[in-house]
Design an enzyme around this catalytic site. Structure first.
Site, PDB file in Angstrom:
ATOM      1  N   ASP A  31      30.170  11.452   4.698  1.00 46.61           N
ATOM      2  CA  ASP A  31      29.861  10.634   5.686  1.00 46.61           C
ATOM      3  C   ASP A  31      28.862  11.477   6.647  1.00 46.61           C
ATOM      4  O   ASP A  31      29.001  12.829   6.882  1.00 46.61           O
ATOM      5  CB  ASP A  31      30.813  10.391   6.662  1.00 46.61           C
ATOM      6  CG  ASP A  31      30.206   9.089   7.445  1.00 46.61           C
ATOM      7  OD1 ASP A  31      30.718   8.006   7.283  1.00 46.61           O
ATOM      8  OD2 ASP A  31      29.543   9.224   8.545  1.00 46.61           O
ATOM      9  N   ILE A  32      27.706  11.119   6.892  1.00 50.26           N
ATOM     10  CA  ILE A  32      26.553  11.984   7.519  1.00 50.26           C
ATOM     11  C   ILE A  32      26.946  12.205   8.915  1.00 50.26           C
ATOM     12  O   ILE A  32      26.349  13.286   9.413  1.00 50.26           O
ATOM     13  CB  ILE A  32      25.397  11.012   7.710  1.00 50.26           C
ATOM     14  CG1 ILE A  32      24.014  11.920   7.756  1.00 50.26           C
ATOM     15  CG2 ILE A  32      25.337   9.707   8.608  1.00 50.26           C
ATOM     16  CD1 ILE A  32      22.727  11.242   7.552  1.00 50.26           C
ATOM     17  N   ASN A  88      36.422  -0.794   7.737  1.00 52.09           N
ATOM     18  CA  ASN A  88      36.022  -1.557   9.008  1.00 52.09           C
ATOM     19  C   ASN A  88      35.270  -2.900   8.600  1.00 52.09           C
ATOM     20  O   ASN A  88      34.659  -2.899   7.495  1.00 52.09           O
ATOM     21  CB  ASN A  88      35.029  -0.665   9.782  1.00 52.09           C
ATOM     22  CG  ASN A  88      35.434   0.559  10.460  1.00 52.09           C
ATOM     23  OD1 ASN A  88      36.750   0.660  10.734  1.00 52.09           O
ATOM     24  ND2 ASN A  88      34.818   1.533  10.316  1.00 52.09           N
ATOM     25  N   VAL A  97      27.491  -0.667   8.331  1.00 50.74           N
ATOM     26  CA  VAL A  97      26.863  -0.951   6.893  1.00 50.74           C
ATOM     27  C   VAL A  97      27.704  -1.978   6.332  1.00 50.74           C
ATOM     28  O   VAL A  97      28.750  -1.877   5.833  1.00 50.74           O
ATOM     29  CB  VAL A  97      26.903   0.333   6.081  1.00 50.74           C
ATOM     30  CG1 VAL A  97      26.260   0.100   4.727  1.00 50.74           C
ATOM     31  CG2 VAL A  97      26.362   1.593   6.876  1.00 50.74           C
ATOM     32  N   HIS A 101      33.024  -0.061   2.038  1.00 54.27           N
ATOM     33  CA  HIS A 101      33.059   1.447   1.502  1.00 54.27           C
ATOM     34  C   HIS A 101      34.446   1.906   2.406  1.00 54.27           C
ATOM     35  O   HIS A 101      34.851   1.306   3.407  1.00 54.27           O
ATOM     36  CB  HIS A 101      32.044   2.291   2.312  1.00 54.27           C
ATOM     37  CG  HIS A 101      31.545   1.935   3.754  1.00 54.27           C
ATOM     38  ND1 HIS A 101      30.825   0.762   4.339  1.00 54.27           N
ATOM     39  CD2 HIS A 101      32.217   2.536   4.905  1.00 54.27           C
ATOM     40  CE1 HIS A 101      30.943   0.581   5.435  1.00 54.27           C
ATOM     41  NE2 HIS A 101      31.497   1.661   5.935  1.00 54.27           N
ATOM     42  N   HIS A 103      36.540   4.520   3.808  1.00 56.16           N
ATOM     43  CA  HIS A 103      36.799   5.709   4.882  1.00 56.16           C
ATOM     44  C   HIS A 103      37.871   6.676   4.203  1.00 56.16           C
ATOM     45  O   HIS A 103      39.214   6.366   4.138  1.00 56.16           O
ATOM     46  CB  HIS A 103      36.763   5.802   6.151  1.00 56.16           C
ATOM     47  CG  HIS A 103      35.316   4.906   6.826  1.00 56.16           C
ATOM     48  ND1 HIS A 103      34.437   5.749   7.279  1.00 56.16           N
ATOM     49  CD2 HIS A 103      34.979   3.807   6.782  1.00 56.16           C
ATOM     50  CE1 HIS A 103      33.489   4.698   7.860  1.00 56.16           C
ATOM     51  NE2 HIS A 103      33.866   3.681   7.439  1.00 56.16           N
TER      52      HIS A 103
HETATM   53  P1  5GP Z   1      31.226   1.688   9.098  1.00 60.31           P
HETATM   54  O1  5GP Z   1      30.826   1.848  10.464  1.00 60.31           O
HETATM   55  O2  5GP Z   1      30.247   0.442   8.464  1.00 60.31           O
HETATM   56  O3  5GP Z   1      32.601   1.524   8.607  1.00 60.31           O
HETATM   57  O4  5GP Z   1      30.788   2.817   8.300  1.00 60.31           O
HETATM   58  C1  5GP Z   1      29.325   3.303   7.969  1.00 60.31           C
HETATM   59  C2  5GP Z   1      29.356   5.060   8.014  1.00 60.31           C
HETATM   60  O5  5GP Z   1      28.310   5.127   6.955  1.00 60.31           O
HETATM   61  C3  5GP Z   1      29.227   5.478   9.025  1.00 60.31           C
HETATM   62  O6  5GP Z   1      30.603   6.407   9.193  1.00 60.31           O
HETATM   63  C4  5GP Z   1      28.026   6.340   8.861  1.00 60.31           C
HETATM   64  O7  5GP Z   1      27.998   7.525   9.573  1.00 60.31           O
HETATM   65  C5  5GP Z   1      27.855   6.232   7.505  1.00 60.31           C
HETATM   66  N1  5GP Z   1      26.398   6.521   7.151  1.00 60.31           N
HETATM   67  C6  5GP Z   1      25.389   5.609   7.575  1.00 60.31           C
HETATM   68  N2  5GP Z   1      24.038   6.002   7.097  1.00 60.31           N
HETATM   69  C7  5GP Z   1      24.314   7.100   6.353  1.00 60.31           C
HETATM   70  C8  5GP Z   1      23.451   7.837   5.385  1.00 60.31           C
HETATM   71  O8  5GP Z   1      22.507   7.850   5.476  1.00 60.31           O
HETATM   72  N3  5GP Z   1      24.371   8.820   4.851  1.00 60.31           N
HETATM   73  C9  5GP Z   1      25.422   8.928   4.834  1.00 60.31           C
HETATM   74  N4  5GP Z   1      26.238  10.040   4.015  1.00 60.31           N
HETATM   75  N5  5GP Z   1      26.455   8.532   5.651  1.00 60.31           N
HETATM   76  C10 5GP Z   1      25.661   7.461   6.225  1.00 60.31           C
END
Ligand code: 5GP
Length: 113
Positions: A31-32, A88, A97, A101, A103
């Site tokens: 995760d970034i 999520n 996103v 995915h 986590h």
């Molecule tokens: P969500 O909040 O949708 O469950 O998680 C999306 C995750 O994707 C977040 O934890 C966010 O930090 C990660 N993320 C978003 N954009 C990027 C990216 O460009 N690269 C990587 N490695 N992670 C990303």
């Protein structure tokens, strides 16, 4: 045409990210914006926007994501210390996103949820 998700752009190389695991159906990246020492995302190559969009035919795919998480937990040496797995879904869970995915979070003591 529907916009590509950030994960589709990572998979195609349009966005840079180290792919730490890949097979025919899924891939994994760090995760970034990690919330713990280990924070990995396990992602299906097929875009399913949310878990609400999952169908019976995706059961094996989602199972493979959990198997991948289990293997990565061992590889990153957090299988015995512990880790959290979560999806999520939509606004209240702060999904950002819309391409499912899983986590994988660990490497330190996590706060209670
Ligand atoms: P969500 O909040 O949708 O469950 O998680 C999306 C995750 O994707 C977040 O934890 C966010 O930090 C990660 N993320 C978003 N954009 C990027 C990216 O460009 N690269 C990587 N490695 N992670 C990303």
């Amino acid at each position: 045409m529907e916009n590509k998700s950030v994960f589709e752009m990572i998979l195609s190389g349009e966005i840079d990210s180290d792919i730490i695991y890949e097979d025919e159906q899924i891939f994994a990246i760090h995760d970034i914006n990690p919330v713990a020492k280990v924070h990995i995302l396990i992602i299906p190559k097929k875009k399913i926007p949310t878990i609400n969009d999952m169908s019976e035919s995706d059961i094996n795919l989602i199972g493979s994501m959990f198997m991948c998480a289990k293997n990565l937990a061992k590889e990153f040496d957090i299988d015995q210390t512990g880790y959290r797995l979560l999806f999520n879904t939509n606004a209240d869970a702060m999904q950002t996103v819309f391409h499912i995915h899983l986590h994988l979070i660990g490497g330190e003591k996590l706060k209670n949820i």
